[in-house]
Design an enzyme around this catalytic site. Structure first.
Site, short mmCIF file in Angstrom:
data_model
loop_
_atom_site.label_atom_id
_atom_site.label_comp_id
_atom_site.label_asym_id
_atom_site.label_seq_id
_atom_site.Cartn_x
_atom_site.Cartn_y
_atom_site.Cartn_z
CB SER A 28 -0.30 -0.05 1.24
OG SER A 28 -0.50 0.98 1.93
CE LYS A 29 -1.23 7.50 -2.66
NZ LYS A 29 -1.87 7.73 -3.45
NE ARG A 30 -3.45 6.69 3.07
CZ ARG A 30 -4.18 5.87 2.06
NH1 ARG A 30 -4.73 4.85 2.80
NH2 ARG A 30 -4.85 6.21 1.61
#
Ligand code: GLU
Length: 467
Positions: free
Chosen positions: A236-238
Site C-alpha cells: 500500500s502506498k501509505r
C-alpha cells in the site's frame, strides 16, 4: 516464433509503482526474447490533471530501468474518436443500453433490498432510453460462461450471470477504462496481455467486449502475482515504500532493481539470484511465473543492490556514486553558489537531499520549537497543503504561507522555519521552496510528519504547560 505484441498500459498516478515496474519488465523481457514489439500506452482518460508531469515520470522511470519501448507512447486522451466509434457499433447492435444508476445508487439499493430470490444485485436493463445523466451499460449474457486459459493461472472460468452489466461510457460521455483498454488492445493488435492480478475480474468483461466488437481472436492473458509486504498484505502506498522513484533517489542501481524485480514471481531455478540482463532475456519464461503472491522484500532488494555495488571496480563505483550525487544536487547549484565559500561547505547545504532520513540539529530543534509554540499544528497544516499544491517553488511557498495563516503566523520567514527544520534538519540553508521542489512531494511530507510526531510526543511527555 510468432510476432508477439505486448504493451505496458499505466494510468498516470504521479509515481511509478514497483508493481508497474515489474509488469513493464515482464512485458519487456517477453518482447525481447521473441523479437516482438513492446508498446507504451498511457491510459489517461481519467487523469488529465498534471498529465505532462505524470507521463514524463512514467517515461523517465522506464528509461531509468532501461526498458525501451518500440511504439508509443500512445495517449488514450487523444484517441477519443476510436472509443466513440466502438460505442456506436455497440449501440447499433443493441449491446449497450442507457441507465441512470450510479455505483452509489446500486450500492444503496442493494443495502435496502438485500438479495431477494431472482435479484442478483446488479443493474439490468430498465429500458429507459437515452437521456441526460444516463450512462451506457453493456448487456452481459444471462447464461453460459466466459473463460480463458491464463498462462500463469491456467483455466479461469466465470459464469456470465455473475458478471454485472458493466458501464462503458459515463453520463458525461467519457469512455470507461474497460472500453478504452479493449478498443486499444484490438487497434494495436496486442497478442499477449501481461498485467497484474488485480485485473483478473476485468478479463471476462474484456473478452465479452472483444467479441462484441468483432476484434477477432482475443489476446492471450497472463496475470502476474500480487506483490505483498512482510505481513502478506497487498503493498500500500501509505504503508510501504512503493514508488520506484524513491529507490532511484536513494541510490539503488537500476540494474540491481531490474534484477530484483525479475525475481518477483519468477526464478531462474536453483538458488541463483544475480543474473545479467541477457541471461534474463534468455531464461525468462512467462509459463514459469507463479500465481501465488510475491513478497516484495526490501532487505533482499538491498542485498541484491549491495552485490551489484561490490561487482563494480572501485573506479566504476566512484564514478557511479559521483554521478548520483551530482544529479541529486545539481539543480540547486546556482542557489548554493551564492552562499558557499568552499566546496566542502556545499556538502552541508545539500546533504538533506541524499540522506534517507534527515538528521535534525538538536540546538536548532530546541530554538525553533521555542520560537514557534504552534510547531506541530503548523506542520500538520503544511502536510495537508503540500499534499495538494502545485509542486514547484511558487506552489510550495503559497502552501507554506497558508499553513502559517492557520496558526496565526503571517510572516513567511516565521511560517517556513519549522518546515525548513523538519525537512533539512537546520535553520539555515539554500532557498527552501526550490529545495523542497527538488526533494519531492512524498519525501517532504514524510519528514514533516516525522517531526510533527516527535514534537507531539515531546509535548505529551512534558504534560500541559504551566503544571
Ligand atoms: N491502466 C491499467 C492500470 O494502470 C492497466 C490496464 C492493463 O494493463 O490492461 O492498472
Amino acid at each position: 516464433m510468432s510476432t508477439a505484441r505486448v504493451r505496458m498500459a499505466p494510468s498516470p498516478t504521479g509515481y511509478f509503482h514497483v508493481g508497474s515496474a515489474r509488469t513493464a519488465l515482464f512485458n519487456w523481457l517477453f518482447a525481447r526474447q521473441r523479437g516482438g514489439t513492446f508498446v507504451l500506452r498511457i491510459e489517461d482518460t481519467d487523469a488529465l490533471r498534471n498529465r505532462a508531469e505524470h507521463t514524463e515520470g512514467i517515461e523517465r522511470a522506464m528509461q531509468w530501468l532501461g526498458l525501451d519501448w518500440d511504439e508509443g507512447p500512445y495517449f488514450q486522451s487523444e484517441r477519443g474518436a476510436l472509443y466513440e466509434a466502438a460505442i456506436e457499433q455497440l449501440l447499433d447492435q443493441d449491446l449497450v443500453y442507457a441507465c441512470d444508476c450510479t455505483p452509489d445508487l446500486v450500492a444503496q439499493r442493494n443495502k435496502a433490498v438485500g438479495r431477494p430470490p431472482g435479484y442478483d444485485g446488479f443493474c439490468r436493463d430498465r429500458h429507459l432510453g437515452p437521456g441526460p445523466g444516463r450512462l451506457l451499460r453493456f448487456r452481459t449474457p444471462a447464461t453460459g460462461t466466459t473463460s480463458w486459459k491464463d498462462i500463469i493461472r491456467g483455466e479461469v472460468v466465470y459464469e456470465n450471470a455473475s458478471i454485472e452489466d458493466f458501464s462503458v461510457r459515463k453520463s458525461n460521455g467519457q469512455p470507461l477504462f474497460i472500453l478504452a483498454n479493449v478498443v486499444d488492445d484490438g487497434d494495436m493488435a496486442i497478442t499477449h496481455v501481461v498485467r497484474g492480478e488485480d485485473h483478473v475480474p476485468n478479463t471476462p468483461k474484456h473478452l465479452l467486449l472483444w467479441e462484441a466488437l468483432g476484434l477477432g481472436p482475443p489476446p492471450v492473458f497472463a496475470h502476474l502475482p500480487l506483490l505483498v509486504n512482510e505481513s502478506r498484505q497487498k503493498l500500500s502506498k501509505r504503508r510501504d515504500k512503493v514508488a520506484l522513484e524513491d529507490y532511484r533517489d536513494e541510490g539503488y542501481l537500476p540494474e540491481a532493481m531490474v534484477n530484483y524485480l525479475a525475481l518477483l514471481g519468477w526464478s531462474p531455478g536453483g538458488d541463483r539470484e544475480v543474473l545479467s540482463r541477457q541471461e534474463m532475456i534468455d531464461e525468462f519464461r512467462l509459463e514459469d511465473v507463479k500465481s501465488s503472491p510475491a513478497f516484495f522484500d526490501q532487505q533482499k532488494l538491498s542485498s541484491v543492490n549491495a552485490a551489484y555495488l561490490r561487482s563494480l571496480s572501485p573506479g566504476e563505483l566512484a564514478e557511479r556514486a559521483g554521478q548520483w550525487l551530482n544529479t541529486r544536487w545539481a539543480p540547486l547549484a546556482p542557489l548554493v553558489q551564492e552562499r558557499a565559500r568552499t566546496l566542502a561547505e556545499i556538502y552541508g547545504m545539500v546533504d538533506f537531499l541524499y540522506l534517507p532520513d534527515v538528521k535534525i540539529d538538536q540546538a536548532d530543534w530546541v530554538k525553533v520549537r521555542r520560537q514557534q509554540p504552534a510547531f506541530a499544528a503548523l506542520l500538520e497544516a503544511a502536510e495537508a497543503g503540500f499534499a495538494g499544491c502545485e509542486w514547484d517553488a511558487t506552489g510550495i511557498r503559497d502552501a507554506t504561507l497558508a499553513a502559517g495563516a492557520t496558526v496565526g503566523v503571517s510572516a513567511l520567514g516565521k511560517a517556513q522555519a519549522p518546515v525548513r527544520l523538519a525537512v533539512t534538519g537546520r535553520t539555515v540553508g539554500p532557498p527552501l521552496f526550490e529545495s523542497l521542489a527538488l526533494l519531492g512531494r512524498r519525501r517532504t511530507i514524510v519528514r514533516l510528519a516525522a517531526a510533527r510526531d516527535r514534537a507531539v510526543r515531546e509535548d505529551q511527555a512534558q504534560g500541559p504547560q504551566g503544571r
